[in-house]
Motif scaffolding. Structure first.
Motif, PDB file in Angstrom:
ATOM      1  N   LEU A 291       0.827  -1.212   0.000  1.00 45.47           N
ATOM      2  CA  LEU A 291       0.000   0.000   0.000  1.00 45.47           C
ATOM      3  C   LEU A 291       0.856   1.256   0.000  1.00 45.47           C
ATOM      4  O   LEU A 291       0.463   2.286  -0.555  1.00 45.47           O
ATOM      5  CB  LEU A 291      -0.939  -0.007   1.209  1.00 45.47           C
ATOM      6  CG  LEU A 291      -2.104  -1.007   1.126  1.00 45.47           C
ATOM      7  CD1 LEU A 291      -2.738  -1.196   2.498  1.00 45.47           C
ATOM      8  CD2 LEU A 291      -3.135  -0.534   0.122  1.00 45.47           C
ATOM      9  N   SER A 292       2.039   1.179   0.616  1.00 44.80           N
ATOM     10  CA  SER A 292       2.919   2.351   0.657  1.00 44.80           C
ATOM     11  C   SER A 292       3.375   2.771  -0.736  1.00 44.80           C
ATOM     12  O   SER A 292       3.739   3.927  -0.952  1.00 44.80           O
ATOM     13  CB  SER A 292       4.144   2.061   1.535  1.00 44.80           C
ATOM     14  OG  SER A 292       4.854   0.927   1.064  1.00 44.80           O
ATOM     15  N   MET A 293       3.350   1.839  -1.699  1.00 45.37           N
ATOM     16  CA  MET A 293       3.750   2.174  -3.067  1.00 45.37           C
ATOM     17  C   MET A 293       2.851   3.231  -3.690  1.00 45.37           C
ATOM     18  O   MET A 293       3.285   4.003  -4.554  1.00 45.37           O
ATOM     19  CB  MET A 293       3.685   0.918  -3.953  1.00 45.37           C
ATOM     20  CG  MET A 293       4.697  -0.145  -3.656  1.00 45.37           C
ATOM     21  SD  MET A 293       4.359  -1.577  -4.731  1.00 45.37           S
ATOM     22  CE  MET A 293       5.823  -2.573  -4.403  1.00 45.37           C
ATOM     23  N   ILE A 294       1.584   3.240  -3.281  1.00 44.18           N
ATOM     24  CA  ILE A 294       0.631   4.141  -3.938  1.00 44.18           C
ATOM     25  C   ILE A 294       0.168   5.264  -2.997  1.00 44.18           C
ATOM     26  O   ILE A 294      -0.761   5.999  -3.322  1.00 44.18           O
ATOM     27  CB  ILE A 294      -0.590   3.365  -4.469  1.00 44.18           C
ATOM     28  CG1 ILE A 294      -1.280   2.570  -3.357  1.00 44.18           C
ATOM     29  CG2 ILE A 294      -0.164   2.411  -5.585  1.00 44.18           C
ATOM     30  CD1 ILE A 294      -2.563   1.887  -3.795  1.00 44.18           C
ATOM     31  N   GLY A 295       0.809   5.374  -1.841  1.00 47.68           N
ATOM     32  CA  GLY A 295       0.545   6.503  -0.951  1.00 47.68           C
ATOM     33  C   GLY A 295      -0.810   6.493  -0.270  1.00 47.68           C
ATOM     34  O   GLY A 295      -1.354   7.561   0.036  1.00 47.68           O
TER      35      GLY A 295
END
Length: 204
Positions: free
Chosen positions: A122-126
């Protein structure tokens, strides 16, 4: 003799699937596709024995022809769940594989490390912690992110994005053995997988 038709996914190719067939060793076929030109190994999403592999494969390719990435190649920009749903119509029995795809501990360790590098987070897409995600198929069904990786709160239980997706789809009548979390859940109306692809396209 029944042949095997398969649907493969690859973390290095988000949004793409490979639909193919083999007449003998499915594990060997998947192993052979992990070459120097492919950064991450293919994973089996679904496979089954069919009576006429060439017939079934060619009709799947024709049915999803408008999603084909390149003429003459077996890659499609398509949710694997759709390919599985079509393939089950011709299935004699499902084919499953265990650890026999990659036989040595050295290769298994290399494969697992590669998969971790390419795995969706999820951190990949902020997406901030505490955000609501909606099931793309039924936006009334929601879960809430609890960390920057893939943990979500679904119906009061903290679980993985994909496990929550499978539970949610089961609740609406989709009896699927597995569901891709980034494909199933959306944020502000867009699939998480599509948001990841948009970010990756911008960085190219």
């Amino acid at each position: 003799m029944p042949e095997v038709v398969y649907v493969l996914i690859n973390e290095a190719m988000p949004g793409l699937i490979k639909i193919g067939r083999t007449s003998n060793d499915l594990a060997g076929r998947i192993r052979g596709l992990y070459s120097t030109g492919v950064p991450l190994p293919f994973e089996l999403f679904y496979a089954c024995e069919v009576n006429n592999g060439l017939f079934v494969e060619s009709h799947l390719h024709e049915a999803f022809g408008d999603h084909r990435v390149s003429k003459g190649r077996e890659f499609f920009r398509l949710a694997p769940e759709r390919a599985r749903a079509a393939l089950t119509l011709a299935a004699i029995k499902e084919v499953k594989l265990g650890d026999e795809i990659f036989e040595t501990n050295e290769i298994k360790a290399e494969v697992e490390a590669a998969k971790r590098r390419g795995r969706f987070r999820l951190s990949m897409i902020g997406v901030p912690v505490g955000s609501e995600l909606q099931l793309f198929k039924d936006p009334k069904i929601i879960c809430t992110t609890v960390d920057e990786n893939n943990k979500v709160n679904y119906l009061g239980d903290v679980t993985s994005l994909s496990d929550a997706a499978q539970q949610a789809h089961l609740a609406i009548g989709d009896d699927w053995p597995s569901v891709s979390g980034p494909w199933a859940w959306a944020h502000h109306g867009k699939r998480l997988d599509d948001l990841r692809r948009e970010i990756e396209d911008q960085s190219d």
